[in-house]
Write an enzyme that holds these catalytic residues in place. Structure first.
Site, PDB file in Angstrom:
ATOM      1  N   ASP A  54       0.857  -1.166   0.000  1.00 15.42           N
ATOM      2  CA  ASP A  54       0.000   0.000   0.000  1.00 15.42           C
ATOM      3  C   ASP A  54       0.907   1.233   0.000  1.00 15.42           C
ATOM      4  O   ASP A  54       2.106   1.121   0.271  1.00 15.42           O
ATOM      5  CB  ASP A  54      -0.884  -0.037   1.249  1.00 15.42           C
ATOM      6  CG  ASP A  54      -1.716   1.213   1.402  1.00 15.42           C
ATOM      7  OD1 ASP A  54      -2.425   1.579   0.447  1.00 15.42           O
ATOM      8  OD2 ASP A  54      -1.655   1.826   2.489  1.00 15.42           O
TER       9      ASP A  54
ATOM     10  N   ASP B 223      -0.205   5.245   0.789  1.00 16.68           N
ATOM     11  CA  ASP B 223      -0.485   6.242   1.820  1.00 16.68           C
ATOM     12  C   ASP B 223      -0.682   5.570   3.173  1.00 16.68           C
ATOM     13  O   ASP B 223      -1.516   4.673   3.324  1.00 16.68           O
ATOM     14  CB  ASP B 223      -1.737   7.043   1.465  1.00 16.68           C
ATOM     15  CG  ASP B 223      -1.547   7.869   0.199  1.00 16.68           C
ATOM     16  OD1 ASP B 223      -0.403   8.209  -0.099  1.00 16.68           O
ATOM     17  OD2 ASP B 223      -2.552   8.168  -0.470  1.00 16.68           O
TER      18      ASP B 223
END
Length: 210
Positions: free
Chosen positions: A4, A6
């Site tokens: 991932d 952010d």
């Protein structure tokens, strides 16, 4: 290795809060409430909750414009350990899986000096976003890897759920408490770096998880 972006590799919490606060001001709604909802839902769902009388397409266009401006002018930082970690991984062995859009990811990576992988699965690449397993399965397919051999590194419940539903090993980072379901939990990305690199060298999970 599937990451991932952010909250996992890039610290964008303050940026996201500012973007949503500006957006909320334009629509005359409470910024704190909007941010609380946005943390748990996708934009369309957020709009339906906080401004149900507004055109969702216009809401999304306004949000996108603010996010693009933030990429150009906002201050970003990579989490400690991110540069070392990504720099040590072979270019064809990892991918980014994000609910954001590729041009913003590239902009943020350019601002923080992080290397960009060959494969980025963004919001435009799939019809179903996290917590659907589709984004992570698409990334594994593009890497030529079996789901059971993949490690997902996440910080958010929706991403953790997506990785688990994809049948992958999921490790959580950058939170004081573990997200439900993770196979391992690290309070910081820096803490996780040695074990992520060891997983990469092994080519898959080995030994007990927990």
């Amino acid at each position: 290795m599937l990451f991932d972006v952010d909250g996992t590799l890039i610290d964008a919490v303050d940026n996201q809060r500012r973007v949503w606060a500006t957006w909320a001001g334009r629509y005359g709604v409470d910024a704190d409430e909007v941010h609380r909802v946005a943390l748990r839902t996708r934009p369309w769902e957020t709009f339906a909750r906080v401004v149900p009388d507004q055109d969702p397409q216009e809401c999304l266009a306004a949000l996108h414009a603010l996010e693009d401006e933030d990429v150009r002018s906002g201050v970003y930082g990579a989490f400690d350990g991110a540069s070392e970690l990504l720099g040590a991984l072979p270019s064809g062995a990892w991918a980014l899986v994000t609910s954001n859009y590729e041009h913003r990811v590239r902009g943020r990576f350019a601002r923080t000096g992080l290397p960009v992988p060959e494969i980025i699965v963004d919001a435009a690449a799939v019809e179903e976003g996290k917590p659907s397993p589709v984004p992570y399965l698409r990334a594994a397919e593009r890497l030529g890897a079996r789901p059971e051999d993949c490690l997902v590194v996440e910080d958010a419940p929706s991403g953790v759920e997506a990785g688990l539903r994809a049948g992958m090993t999921v490790w959580g980072v950058n939170s004081a408490t573990a997200v439900d379901g993770v196979h391992r939990h690290f309070t910081s990305l820096r803490e996780a770096v040695p074990d992520i690199l060891a997983f990469a060298r092994r080519g898959g999970p080995s030994g007990p998880q927990g």
